[in-house]
Design a protein around this motif. Structure first.
Motif, PDB file in Angstrom:
ATOM      1  N   GLU A 135      -9.326  -2.262 -15.388  1.00  0.00           N
ATOM      2  CA  GLU A 135      -8.959  -0.854 -15.208  1.00  0.00           C
ATOM      3  C   GLU A 135      -7.434  -0.694 -15.191  1.00  0.00           C
ATOM      4  OE1 GLU A 135     -12.806   0.364 -12.384  1.00  0.00           O
ATOM      5  OE2 GLU A 135     -10.800   0.206 -11.543  1.00  0.00           O
ATOM      6  N   THR A 136      -6.780  -1.534 -14.383  1.00  0.00           N
ATOM      7  CA  THR A 136      -5.324  -1.450 -14.269  1.00  0.00           C
ATOM      8  C   THR A 136      -4.653  -1.718 -15.612  1.00  0.00           C
ATOM      9  OG1 THR A 136      -5.508  -2.235 -11.986  1.00  0.00           O
ATOM     10  CG2 THR A 136      -3.317  -2.278 -12.981  1.00  0.00           C
ATOM     11  N   ASP A 137      -5.173  -2.696 -16.348  1.00  0.00           N
ATOM     12  CA  ASP A 137      -4.562  -3.051 -17.632  1.00  0.00           C
ATOM     13  C   ASP A 137      -4.724  -1.923 -18.649  1.00  0.00           C
ATOM     14  OD1 ASP A 137      -3.224  -5.160 -19.185  1.00  0.00           O
ATOM     15  OD2 ASP A 137      -5.024  -5.109 -20.412  1.00  0.00           O
ATOM     16  N   GLU A 138      -5.850  -1.208 -18.614  1.00  0.00           N
ATOM     17  CA  GLU A 138      -6.028  -0.077 -19.530  1.00  0.00           C
ATOM     18  C   GLU A 138      -5.006   1.025 -19.233  1.00  0.00           C
ATOM     19  OE1 GLU A 138     -10.813  -0.440 -20.501  1.00  0.00           O
ATOM     20  OE2 GLU A 138      -9.990   1.426 -19.758  1.00  0.00           O
ATOM     21  N   ALA A 139      -4.801   1.315 -17.939  1.00  0.00           N
ATOM     22  CA  ALA A 139      -3.797   2.327 -17.582  1.00  0.00           C
ATOM     23  C   ALA A 139      -2.392   1.858 -17.950  1.00  0.00           C
ATOM     24  CB  ALA A 139      -3.880   2.636 -16.085  1.00  0.00           C
ATOM     25  N   ALA A 140      -2.132   0.554 -17.792  1.00  0.00           N
ATOM     26  CA  ALA A 140      -0.824   0.006 -18.174  1.00  0.00           C
ATOM     27  C   ALA A 140      -0.618   0.117 -19.681  1.00  0.00           C
ATOM     28  CB  ALA A 140      -0.716  -1.449 -17.723  1.00  0.00           C
ATOM     29  N   VAL A 151       0.842  -1.202   0.000  1.00  0.00           N
ATOM     30  CA  VAL A 151       0.000   0.000   0.000  1.00  0.00           C
ATOM     31  C   VAL A 151       0.878   1.252   0.000  1.00  0.00           C
ATOM     32  CG1 VAL A 151      -1.710   1.310   1.313  1.00  0.00           C
ATOM     33  CG2 VAL A 151      -1.931  -1.162   1.122  1.00  0.00           C
ATOM     34  N   GLU A 152       1.949   1.259   0.790  1.00  0.00           N
ATOM     35  CA  GLU A 152       2.844   2.416   0.834  1.00  0.00           C
ATOM     36  C   GLU A 152       3.499   2.645  -0.531  1.00  0.00           C
ATOM     37  OE1 GLU A 152       3.284   4.695   3.204  1.00  0.00           O
ATOM     38  OE2 GLU A 152       1.628   3.655   4.206  1.00  0.00           O
ATOM     39  N   GLN A 153       3.916   1.581  -1.181  1.00  0.00           N
ATOM     40  CA  GLN A 153       4.502   1.722  -2.516  1.00  0.00           C
ATOM     41  C   GLN A 153       3.473   2.259  -3.508  1.00  0.00           C
ATOM     42  OE1 GLN A 153       6.637  -1.634  -4.053  1.00  0.00           O
ATOM     43  NE2 GLN A 153       7.695  -2.050  -2.123  1.00  0.00           N
ATOM     44  N   LEU A 154       2.234   1.821  -3.355  1.00  0.00           N
ATOM     45  CA  LEU A 154       1.167   2.280  -4.247  1.00  0.00           C
ATOM     46  C   LEU A 154       0.914   3.771  -4.040  1.00  0.00           C
ATOM     47  CD1 LEU A 154      -1.028   1.561  -6.327  1.00  0.00           C
ATOM     48  CD2 LEU A 154      -2.534   1.005  -4.412  1.00  0.00           C
ATOM     49  N   LYS A 155       0.899   4.226  -2.809  1.00  0.00           N
ATOM     50  CA  LYS A 155       0.663   5.648  -2.521  1.00  0.00           C
ATOM     51  C   LYS A 155       1.735   6.520  -3.169  1.00  0.00           C
ATOM     52  CE  LYS A 155      -0.276   6.690   1.764  1.00  0.00           C
ATOM     53  NZ  LYS A 155      -0.200   6.651   3.250  1.00  0.00           N
ATOM     54  N   GLU A 156       2.970   6.020  -3.194  1.00  0.00           N
ATOM     55  CA  GLU A 156       4.061   6.788  -3.799  1.00  0.00           C
ATOM     56  C   GLU A 156       3.849   6.994  -5.298  1.00  0.00           C
ATOM     57  OE1 GLU A 156       7.642   4.732  -2.930  1.00  0.00           O
ATOM     58  OE2 GLU A 156       7.549   5.097  -0.760  1.00  0.00           O
ATOM     59  N   GLN A 157       3.102   6.106  -5.933  1.00  0.00           N
ATOM     60  CA  GLN A 157       2.886   6.208  -7.380  1.00  0.00           C
ATOM     61  C   GLN A 157       1.758   7.161  -7.750  1.00  0.00           C
ATOM     62  OE1 GLN A 157       5.075   4.770  -9.374  1.00  0.00           O
ATOM     63  NE2 GLN A 157       6.069   3.906  -7.564  1.00  0.00           N
ATOM     64  N   ALA A 158       0.925   7.536  -6.765  1.00  0.00           N
ATOM     65  CA  ALA A 158      -0.197   8.437  -7.055  1.00  0.00           C
ATOM     66  C   ALA A 158       0.316   9.861  -7.248  1.00  0.00           C
ATOM     67  CB  ALA A 158      -1.217   8.387  -5.930  1.00  0.00           C
ATOM     68  N   GLU A 159      -0.279  10.608  -8.161  1.00  0.00           N
ATOM     69  CA  GLU A 159       0.143  11.964  -8.485  1.00  0.00           C
ATOM     70  C   GLU A 159      -0.530  13.016  -7.606  1.00  0.00           C
ATOM     71  OE1 GLU A 159       2.354  12.975 -10.747  1.00  0.00           O
ATOM     72  OE2 GLU A 159       2.849  11.001 -11.535  1.00  0.00           O
ATOM     73  N   THR A 160      -1.729  12.746  -7.147  1.00  0.00           N
ATOM     74  CA  THR A 160      -2.497  13.732  -6.397  1.00  0.00           C
ATOM     75  C   THR A 160      -2.782  13.211  -4.997  1.00  0.00           C
ATOM     76  OG1 THR A 160      -4.688  12.867  -7.031  1.00  0.00           O
ATOM     77  CG2 THR A 160      -3.616  14.382  -8.565  1.00  0.00           C
ATOM     78  N   SER A 161      -3.104  14.147  -4.094  1.00  0.00           N
ATOM     79  CA  SER A 161      -3.485  13.741  -2.736  1.00  0.00           C
ATOM     80  C   SER A 161      -4.782  12.941  -2.766  1.00  0.00           C
ATOM     81  CB  SER A 161      -3.644  14.972  -1.852  1.00  0.00           C
ATOM     82  OG  SER A 161      -4.609  15.868  -2.390  1.00  0.00           O
ATOM     83  N   LEU A 162      -5.621  13.207  -3.771  1.00  0.00           N
ATOM     84  CA  LEU A 162      -6.862  12.432  -3.919  1.00  0.00           C
ATOM     85  C   LEU A 162      -6.546  10.978  -4.225  1.00  0.00           C
ATOM     86  CD1 LEU A 162      -8.780  15.010  -6.141  1.00  0.00           C
ATOM     87  CD2 LEU A 162      -9.254  14.529  -3.746  1.00  0.00           C
ATOM     88  N   GLY A 163      -5.607  10.752  -5.153  1.00  0.00           N
ATOM     89  CA  GLY A 163      -5.220   9.392  -5.503  1.00  0.00           C
ATOM     90  C   GLY A 163      -4.530   8.684  -4.357  1.00  0.00           C
ATOM     91  N   PHE A 168      -5.892   6.834  -9.030  1.00  0.00           N
ATOM     92  CA  PHE A 168      -5.705   5.571  -8.310  1.00  0.00           C
ATOM     93  C   PHE A 168      -5.426   4.427  -9.290  1.00  0.00           C
ATOM     94  CE2 PHE A 168      -8.153   2.038  -6.000  1.00  0.00           C
ATOM     95  CZ  PHE A 168      -7.018   1.575  -5.369  1.00  0.00           C
ATOM     96  N   ILE A 169      -6.171   4.388 -10.383  1.00  0.00           N
ATOM     97  CA  ILE A 169      -5.956   3.349 -11.403  1.00  0.00           C
ATOM     98  C   ILE A 169      -4.577   3.516 -12.045  1.00  0.00           C
ATOM     99  CG2 ILE A 169      -6.744   2.505 -13.650  1.00  0.00           C
ATOM    100  CD1 ILE A 169      -9.593   3.327 -12.790  1.00  0.00           C
ATOM    101  N   ALA A 170      -4.217   4.764 -12.359  1.00  0.00           N
ATOM    102  CA  ALA A 170      -2.905   5.023 -12.960  1.00  0.00           C
ATOM    103  C   ALA A 170      -1.778   4.622 -12.010  1.00  0.00           C
ATOM    104  CB  ALA A 170      -2.784   6.501 -13.334  1.00  0.00           C
ATOM    105  N   ALA A 171      -1.982   4.844 -10.702  1.00  0.00           N
ATOM    106  CA  ALA A 171      -0.969   4.451  -9.715  1.00  0.00           C
ATOM    107  C   ALA A 171      -0.784   2.943  -9.695  1.00  0.00           C
ATOM    108  CB  ALA A 171      -1.372   4.962  -8.333  1.00  0.00           C
ATOM    109  N   ARG A 172      -1.883   2.199  -9.833  1.00  0.00           N
ATOM    110  CA  ARG A 172      -1.782   0.735  -9.864  1.00  0.00           C
ATOM    111  C   ARG A 172      -0.972   0.285 -11.078  1.00  0.00           C
ATOM    112  NH1 ARG A 172      -7.744   0.606  -8.842  1.00  0.00           N
ATOM    113  NH2 ARG A 172      -8.004  -0.590 -10.758  1.00  0.00           N
ATOM    114  N   ALA A 173      -1.190   0.959 -12.223  1.00  0.00           N
ATOM    115  CA  ALA A 173      -0.436   0.598 -13.431  1.00  0.00           C
ATOM    116  C   ALA A 173       1.038   0.950 -13.282  1.00  0.00           C
ATOM    117  CB  ALA A 173      -1.036   1.313 -14.640  1.00  0.00           C
TER     118      ALA A 173
END
Length: 780
Positions: free
Chosen positions: A49-54, A15-27, A273-278
């Motif tokens: 969703e994740t695959d589309e962002a990837a 989860v911490e690694q995922l948060k680092e990938q988000a661009e906004t505080s919302l994400g 959030f989806i972009a962060a997962r990708a």
């Protein structure tokens, strides 16, 4: 999923690694609350969703999230009647602009990303509200003069008053410089003042607003500028009131569209959030898993997500089809627990919509619950032993486990008497397997090495140990139980051979047999893996060779077709030249026909013979292609075929599907595959029942019709049929030879041409065409 399992498997680190990938505080806020789903449809939706962002990342494109802020608190205050500051209004305008950029970016992409494009379509542009804010507030968060005409007028007054005050005070600095501590104009209590020396206070006169720490300098407002300063302060107060009014109006407008802004915020947070997962998947070199609800896990070269790439060892893991339980045996520090955590953590990631670090086409299951008993949870405060701590956890697991569970046991039955612990471990495994759960357990008990051979749906596994280097390789060996390496390690470390032999003599016969069997299995598996790698290399070389041969063959075919084409062009050129020379000779002889006494129809026949003598050139490559297409062409009812399986000819009765036909061979009707049928030809049809001939095929229709010597009625009947055939053949012009004679047949042909709707014009032949002995018809 309970929080304890997430903690044990270290999902919080993901989860911490995922948060680092988000661009906004919302994400980041969305990422912080990620949680495994237990519904297959929801999990598949998250993975899509994740695959589309990837897919966007694979195109080296990045979704623009610049300018987007978390403005939820500002929106709440506007709704309850609060007045937003200029900077808060600016943040709202920037967020609207950022949302529109995200919307335009996703909608302009040509790739198939239906989910993200639907999110983009749902984002409202809100241009008018954004422009309304930007007309009043600049990029620095200050209210503009043009926000209202009143504010523009007030600020003009302020500038005028300030200029007047400064002008008067600067006059003092020039005329009373010796009375001032410093020849400058400064501000105290929002009023313009001068730094006056203490002894000149009476000479300057006015209001004292402050003094220096030593008391030698007084900051005084001269009497001459008091009135101007008062007017200036009043203008500044008016400015504040007008700015307050403008911001109140903007806040009310923002409150009116708050639901739309909040909806946009939620959509933007989801997209980030989806972009962060990708992005996390790209960082981990992960792939999209296929999800199922059948408890099947299949991963090739899976890696633990939290171990660095230069340290992690990839392993294949499979469970859920042939066997539902894996028992990993072997010594400590061999990597058994890492394998256990890797499977559990990848499962949680996949159910959360995250891709997993494994090769493509991996498969994971959606479990309703994941249970894990991993590590030494002994509690001094609770006065629990290692065994008691494990058993307390296992008891709670056994109360809930079912066929939709994944159970991970680390060192099952440890912390107590070995014989009792081994027996308890086997009993627990039997119960979990009976409930049809998926279970992976690690143990160092030798009694469990034979467990997989005596139970259905269970397989042994171990972690490989290199006796030469005295280190584990961390490679998982499915189907091979772990064996003790104590004797080999002792020998490598230099223990006397006599002591090792004596120790071996004290080991039971059954134990020796099991160890020998395990050693044999290890050797067999290593040999099989080596053979597999060699076969794989041969396959790759074969595929490479096949590709090279195909390229060479294509090159050969192109060169062959080019040679055929050049040969045809050369032949056509020679034929054209010969034809032109023959025409010249014929024309010269024709000019002498009066002396020779030859008849007109004899010249027409000679010309016809000359044309028919011209060979038909057919491209070799075209005929080859035709043969290939004939072999693969779809068959139609009535086609003559050969049934290759019995080497008999027959006829097609019906096409059953794309590759299967019903055919009749002799008196039998049989079904046959297309590959077993060879096309022979089309059955001949009765001329009177033939409806049409393929247009453009001129194999059976000539461009000339000779009616000489025919009876008038028979000649017109033949002419009518010939014109129909010529039309079907696609001819634009034909020649009718009727001779000169009495002229009756010639007149009949001319009258027929005038009445036929498909004949556009008719004329007698020109010089070299037969003159009045022929009629040339132009067909529509």
């Amino acid at each position: 999923m309970n929080e304890r399992v997430l903690h044990v498997l270290e999902f919080d680190k993901i989860v911490e690694q995922l948060k680092e990938q988000a661009e906004t505080s919302l994400g980041k806020e969305k990422a912080a609350h990620i949680f495994p789903e237990t519904d297959l449809d929801k999990v598949n939706r998250l993975q899509e969703e994740t695959d589309e962002a990837a897919q966007i990342l694979r195109l080296n494109k990045v979704i623009p999230f610049g300018g987007i802020r978390n403005i939820r608190e500002s929106l709440k205050r506007s709704v309850i009647g609060g007045v937003l500051s200029a900077s808060e209004c600016l943040d709202i305008a920037n967020t609207m602009y950022g949302g529109r950029r995200v919307k335009d970016f996703l909608e302009d992409l040509e790739e198939e990303i239906p989910i993200l494009k639907q999110f983009a379509e749902d984002i409202a542009p809100m241009r008018e509200m954004e422009q309304e804010i930007r007309r009043a507030i600049d990029e620095n968060g200050d209210v503009l003069d043009n926000a209202s005409s009143k504010l523009r007028s007030i600020r003009s007054q302020i500038r005028t008053f300030e200029a007047s005050v400064r002008e008067k005070l600067e006059g003092y600095t020039r005329s009373h410089a010796k009375m001032l501590s410093d020849a400058i104009v400064t501000i105290r209590n929002d009023r313009y003042v001068l730094p006056v020396k203490q002894e000149y206070r009476a000479q300057i006169g006015g209001i004292v607003h402050d003094q220096s720490s030593s008391g030698q300098t007084l900051f005084m407002e001269p009497r001459a500028v008091v009135d101007l300063n008062n007017k200036l302060q009043q203008a500044i107060l008016n400015e504040r009131q007008e700015i307050e009014r403008i911001l109140t109006e903007l806040s009310n407008q923002i409150a009116g569209v708050e639901p739309t802004i909040s909806s946009n915020l939620e959509l933007l947070a989801t997209i980030d959030f989806i972009a962060a997962r990708a992005k996390l998947a790209s960082k981990m070199k992960a792939s999209k898993p296929r999800m199922n609800d059948k408890g099947i896990i299949k991963m090739k070269q899976a890696r633990h997500p939290l171990i660095p790439d230069d340290e992690v060892v990839a392993n294949d893991i499979e469970i859920g089809e042939e066997y539902t339980a894996i028992v990993i045996t072997g010594p400590n520090t061999g990597g058994k627990t890492v394998t256990l955590k890797m499977v559990g953590l990848c499962t949680l990631m996949a159910q959360s919509g995250l891709q997993v670090p494994a090769f493509d086409d991996c498969e994971l299951a959606v479990f309703q619950t994941v249970f894990a008993d991993i590590g030494d949870e002994q509690s001094i405060e609770q006065n629990l032993s290692t065994f008691s701590s494990h058993m307390k956890n296992i008891v709670s697991i056994m109360e809930e486990v079912d066929d939709a569970s994944l159970v991970l046991f680390d060192e099952l039955g440890s912390g107590t008497d070995p014989s009792e612990g081994a027996a308890l471990a086997m009993a627990l495994l039997d119960e979990v397997i009976a409930r049809r759960a998926r279970v992976i357990a690690t143990t160092h008990y030798p009694e469990l090495k034979a467990y997989g051979y005596n139970r259905d749906h269970v397989i042994n596994a171990s972690v490989e140990f290199d006796v030469e280097s005295l280190k584990p390789t961390y490679r998982l060996l499915i189907g091979v139980p772990g064996r003790s390496n104590a004797f080999e390690i002792s020998r490598r470390l230099g223990l006397q051979a006599e002591l090792i032999d004596k120790a071996k003599s004290l080991v039971g016969i059954d134990s020796k047999s099991v160890e020998n069997m395990i050693a044999s299995l290890e050797k067999s598996q290593i040999a099989a893996e080596k053979q597999y790698e060699e076969a794989h290399e041969i396959l790759l070389e074969s595929e490479k060779m096949r590709d090279e041969i195909e390229k060479e063959w294509q090159t050969f075919e192109r060169k062959k077709e080019e040679l055929y084409r050049k040969a045809e062009e050369k032949a056509e050129k020679a034929l054209k030249q010969a034809r032109e020379e023959a025409e010249i000779i014929v024309e010269e002889i024709r000019n002498m026909k009066m002396n020779a006494g030859l008849k007109e129809h004899e010249w027409i026949e000679a010309r016809k013979m000359l044309e028919e003598a011209q060979p038909q050139l057919t491209s070799k490559s075209s005929s080859c292609k035709q043969e290939i297409s004939e072999e693969n062409r779809p068959l139609a009812p009535g086609d003559d075929i050969k049934l290759l399986t019995v080497n008999q000819q027959g006829v097609v009765l019906e096409q059953l599907n794309e590759q299967e036909y019903m055919v009749q061979v002799g008196i039998m009707k049989v079904k046959a595959k297309r590959k077993d049928l060879q096309y022979v030809g089309r059955q001949k049809q009765d001329p009177e029942r033939t409806v049409a001939t393929i247009r453009g095929s001129n194999a059976h229709v000539k461009t000339e019709l000779d009616l000489r010597g025919e009876r008038f009625e028979d000649a017109l009947h033949r002419l009518e049929k010939y014109v129909d055939d010529a039309l079907l053949a696609g001819y634009g012009k034909v020649t009718i030879i009727h001779g000169k004679g009495t002229g009756a047949l010639r007149s009949g042909v001319q009258d027929f041409a005038k009445q036929h709707p498909a004949i556009s014009s008719a004329r007698f032949g020109g010089s070299g065409e037969g003159g009045s002995g022929v009629t040339v018809l132009e067909l529509k």
